[in-house]
Design a protein around this motif. Structure first.
Motif, PDB file in Angstrom:
ATOM      1  N   TYR A   1       0.845  -1.206   0.000  1.00  0.00           N
ATOM      2  CA  TYR A   1       0.000   0.000   0.000  1.00  0.00           C
ATOM      3  C   TYR A   1       0.876   1.251   0.000  1.00  0.00           C
ATOM      4  CZ  TYR A   1      -4.049  -2.918   0.968  1.00  0.00           C
ATOM      5  OH  TYR A   1      -5.042  -3.868   0.883  1.00  0.00           O
ATOM      6  N   GLY A   2       1.949   1.203   0.758  1.00  0.00           N
ATOM      7  CA  GLY A   2       2.874   2.338   0.760  1.00  0.00           C
ATOM      8  C   GLY A   2       3.492   2.529  -0.611  1.00  0.00           C
ATOM      9  N   GLN A   3       3.865   1.418  -1.237  1.00  0.00           N
ATOM     10  CA  GLN A   3       4.437   1.491  -2.585  1.00  0.00           C
ATOM     11  C   GLN A   3       3.422   2.101  -3.552  1.00  0.00           C
ATOM     12  OE1 GLN A   3       6.016  -2.239  -4.159  1.00  0.00           O
ATOM     13  NE2 GLN A   3       5.763  -1.512  -6.248  1.00  0.00           N
ATOM     14  N   ALA A   4       2.156   1.650  -3.477  1.00  0.00           N
ATOM     15  CA  ALA A   4       1.128   2.164  -4.395  1.00  0.00           C
ATOM     16  C   ALA A   4       0.907   3.661  -4.185  1.00  0.00           C
ATOM     17  CB  ALA A   4      -0.180   1.395  -4.197  1.00  0.00           C
ATOM     18  N   VAL A   5       0.859   4.081  -2.927  1.00  0.00           N
ATOM     19  CA  VAL A   5       0.670   5.504  -2.621  1.00  0.00           C
ATOM     20  C   VAL A   5       1.824   6.323  -3.205  1.00  0.00           C
ATOM     21  CG1 VAL A   5       0.817   7.145  -0.693  1.00  0.00           C
ATOM     22  CG2 VAL A   5      -0.809   5.240  -0.599  1.00  0.00           C
ATOM     23  N   LEU A   6       3.040   5.837  -3.009  1.00  0.00           N
ATOM     24  CA  LEU A   6       4.204   6.569  -3.525  1.00  0.00           C
ATOM     25  C   LEU A   6       4.186   6.615  -5.052  1.00  0.00           C
ATOM     26  CD1 LEU A   6       6.959   5.190  -1.115  1.00  0.00           C
ATOM     27  CD2 LEU A   6       6.179   7.563  -1.258  1.00  0.00           C
ATOM     28  N   GLU A   7       3.787   5.516  -5.683  1.00  0.00           N
ATOM     29  CA  GLU A   7       3.760   5.490  -7.152  1.00  0.00           C
ATOM     30  C   GLU A   7       2.701   6.456  -7.698  1.00  0.00           C
ATOM     31  OE1 GLU A   7       5.440   0.958  -7.962  1.00  0.00           O
ATOM     32  OE2 GLU A   7       3.271   1.274  -7.779  1.00  0.00           O
ATOM     33  N   ILE A   8       1.552   6.503  -7.049  1.00  0.00           N
ATOM     34  CA  ILE A   8       0.500   7.436  -7.503  1.00  0.00           C
ATOM     35  C   ILE A   8       0.983   8.883  -7.343  1.00  0.00           C
ATOM     36  CG2 ILE A   8      -1.813   8.317  -6.989  1.00  0.00           C
ATOM     37  CD1 ILE A   8      -2.480   5.359  -6.109  1.00  0.00           C
ATOM     38  N   LEU A   9       1.550   9.186  -6.181  1.00  0.00           N
ATOM     39  CA  LEU A   9       2.000  10.561  -5.931  1.00  0.00           C
ATOM     40  C   LEU A   9       3.155  10.948  -6.852  1.00  0.00           C
ATOM     41  CD1 LEU A   9       1.801  10.758  -2.024  1.00  0.00           C
ATOM     42  CD2 LEU A   9       0.178  11.655  -3.707  1.00  0.00           C
ATOM     43  N   ALA A  10       4.007   9.975  -7.178  1.00  0.00           N
ATOM     44  CA  ALA A  10       5.152  10.268  -8.048  1.00  0.00           C
ATOM     45  C   ALA A  10       4.686  10.701  -9.441  1.00  0.00           C
ATOM     46  CB  ALA A  10       6.067   9.045  -8.151  1.00  0.00           C
TER      47      ALA A  10
ATOM     48  N   THR B   1      13.304   6.192  -3.906  1.00  0.00           N
ATOM     49  CA  THR B   1      13.467   7.126  -5.031  1.00  0.00           C
ATOM     50  C   THR B   1      12.123   7.641  -5.535  1.00  0.00           C
ATOM     51  OG1 THR B   1      13.428   5.396  -6.735  1.00  0.00           O
ATOM     52  CG2 THR B   1      15.585   5.981  -5.819  1.00  0.00           C
ATOM     53  N   LEU B   2      11.025   7.004  -5.107  1.00  0.00           N
ATOM     54  CA  LEU B   2       9.701   7.482  -5.516  1.00  0.00           C
ATOM     55  C   LEU B   2       9.324   8.777  -4.792  1.00  0.00           C
ATOM     56  CD1 LEU B   2       7.824   4.047  -5.522  1.00  0.00           C
ATOM     57  CD2 LEU B   2       8.425   5.418  -7.538  1.00  0.00           C
ATOM     58  N   ALA B   3      10.013   9.067  -3.695  1.00  0.00           N
ATOM     59  CA  ALA B   3       9.726  10.285  -2.925  1.00  0.00           C
ATOM     60  C   ALA B   3      10.697  11.396  -3.302  1.00  0.00           C
ATOM     61  CB  ALA B   3       9.818   9.980  -1.435  1.00  0.00           C
ATOM     62  N   ASP B   4      10.264  12.631  -3.089  1.00  0.00           N
ATOM     63  CA  ASP B   4      11.155  13.772  -3.346  1.00  0.00           C
ATOM     64  C   ASP B   4      12.140  13.967  -2.206  1.00  0.00           C
ATOM     65  OD1 ASP B   4       9.958  14.840  -5.866  1.00  0.00           O
ATOM     66  OD2 ASP B   4       8.186  14.912  -4.594  1.00  0.00           O
ATOM     67  N   ALA B   5      11.743  13.552  -1.000  1.00  0.00           N
ATOM     68  CA  ALA B   5      12.635  13.673   0.163  1.00  0.00           C
ATOM     69  C   ALA B   5      12.349  12.518   1.121  1.00  0.00           C
ATOM     70  CB  ALA B   5      12.405  15.008   0.866  1.00  0.00           C
ATOM     71  N   VAL B   6      13.415  11.986   1.694  1.00  0.00           N
ATOM     72  CA  VAL B   6      13.276  10.878   2.646  1.00  0.00           C
ATOM     73  C   VAL B   6      13.865  11.323   3.982  1.00  0.00           C
ATOM     74  CG1 VAL B   6      13.846   8.469   3.142  1.00  0.00           C
ATOM     75  CG2 VAL B   6      13.531   9.217   0.760  1.00  0.00           C
ATOM     76  N   HIS B   7      13.093  11.097   5.056  1.00  0.00           N
ATOM     77  CA  HIS B   7      13.526  11.508   6.378  1.00  0.00           C
ATOM     78  C   HIS B   7      13.764  10.284   7.261  1.00  0.00           C
ATOM     79  CE1 HIS B   7      12.282  15.650   5.463  1.00  0.00           C
ATOM     80  NE2 HIS B   7      11.220  15.100   4.905  1.00  0.00           N
ATOM     81  N   ASP B   8      14.792  10.368   8.092  1.00  0.00           N
ATOM     82  CA  ASP B   8      15.091   9.304   9.054  1.00  0.00           C
ATOM     83  C   ASP B   8      14.056   9.366  10.177  1.00  0.00           C
ATOM     84  OD1 ASP B   8      16.165   7.775  11.204  1.00  0.00           O
ATOM     85  OD2 ASP B   8      18.186   8.072  10.413  1.00  0.00           O
ATOM     86  N   VAL B   9      13.445   8.225  10.471  1.00  0.00           N
ATOM     87  CA  VAL B   9      12.379   8.209  11.490  1.00  0.00           C
ATOM     88  C   VAL B   9      12.909   8.622  12.870  1.00  0.00           C
ATOM     89  CG1 VAL B   9      12.636   5.775  12.174  1.00  0.00           C
ATOM     90  CG2 VAL B   9      10.366   6.861  12.239  1.00  0.00           C
TER      91      VAL B   9
END
Ligand SMILES: Cc1cc2nc3c(=O)[nH]c(=O)nc-3n(C[C@H](O)[C@H](O)[C@H](O)COP(=O)(O)O)c2cc1C
Length: 206
Positions: free
Chosen positions: A32-41, A73-81
């Protein structure tokens, strides 16, 4: 973190108008996270930020064909939790809203208790206090009363609990169809109009 822009960088070539934070937790359903990222990308109007819990990294490795690095890489920015000083930790950071896909009971319960000891939880708490949309794609079944009370508490605070339940009247043919349909509906709740355009409305009898 991979260089998040401090402000929305709308240009004629890149008309960014929404900044969305995607959280991935250790519930089953990393897809689901992958699908959300792909749609937003695919949406030029959205700048996507991503935060993944430690348990989320584990389920991504277990459940996805896509390696973590590629997912990021699907996100514009990645943050460390663990970076509770990252921009989404502050209400002053102009964020449109946040979606947690999938959302574990642990993260749901922590949000319900205003516990904010990692970046994902802090960002969710910030969304609620700033009255920004927060959508939780909770994945657990069956549910005990503690789960239901946590869902009620988050709902009372303004969050949206969205268990990804398939709509079979859409006649999904593949797992990808089912996952994408839920991801689109969850994203629509963030108020992203470009996403709403991708959803086929029910028009009555087939
Ligand atoms: C393979 C696997 C599947 C899991 N599935 C779920 C699930 O569907 N729902 C859930 O609430 N927790 C699930 N868990 C447990 C969470 O990963 C665990 O509670 C974790 O502490 C959640 O932490 P987080 O909310 O910080 O990601 C699963 C764990 C593993 C290893």
């Amino acid at each position: 973190m991979t260089s998040p822009p401090p402000s929305l960088s709308a240009t004629s070539e890149s008309p960014v108008c929404h900044r969305v934070l995607v959280g991935i937790t250790g519930a089953s359903g990393a897809i689901y996270g992958q699908a959300v990222l792909e749609i937003l990308a695919d949406l030029q109007s959205v700048e996507t930020h991503l935060v993944i819990t430690a348990a989320g990294r584990r389920t991504i490795a277990h459940e996805l064909d896509m390696p973590l690095r590629r997912l990021e890489t699907l996100a514009d920015a990645v943050h460390d939790v663990r970076d509770i000083g990252a921009p989404p930790a502050s209400g002053s950071f102009p964020l449109h809203g946040m979606i947690v896909a999938p959302c574990s009971v642990h993260t749901l319960a922590a949000i319900a208790c205003c516990q904010a000891d990692n970046l994902l939880l802090r960002a969710a708490d910030v969304c609620l206090k700033e009255r920004r949309p927060l959508v939780l794609m909770l994945r657990e079944t069956p549910l005990h009363l503690g789960h239901i009370r946590a869902m009620a508490a988050v709902t009372e605070m303004g969050g949206i609990v969205f268990p990804p339940v398939p709509a079979f009247y859409d006649r999904p043919r593949t797992l990808a169809d089912i996952v994408r349909a839920s991801a689109l509906r969850a994203l629509r709740l963030l108020g992203l109009t470009d996403v709403a355009a991708g959803i086929r409305p029910w028009c009555g009898r087939p």
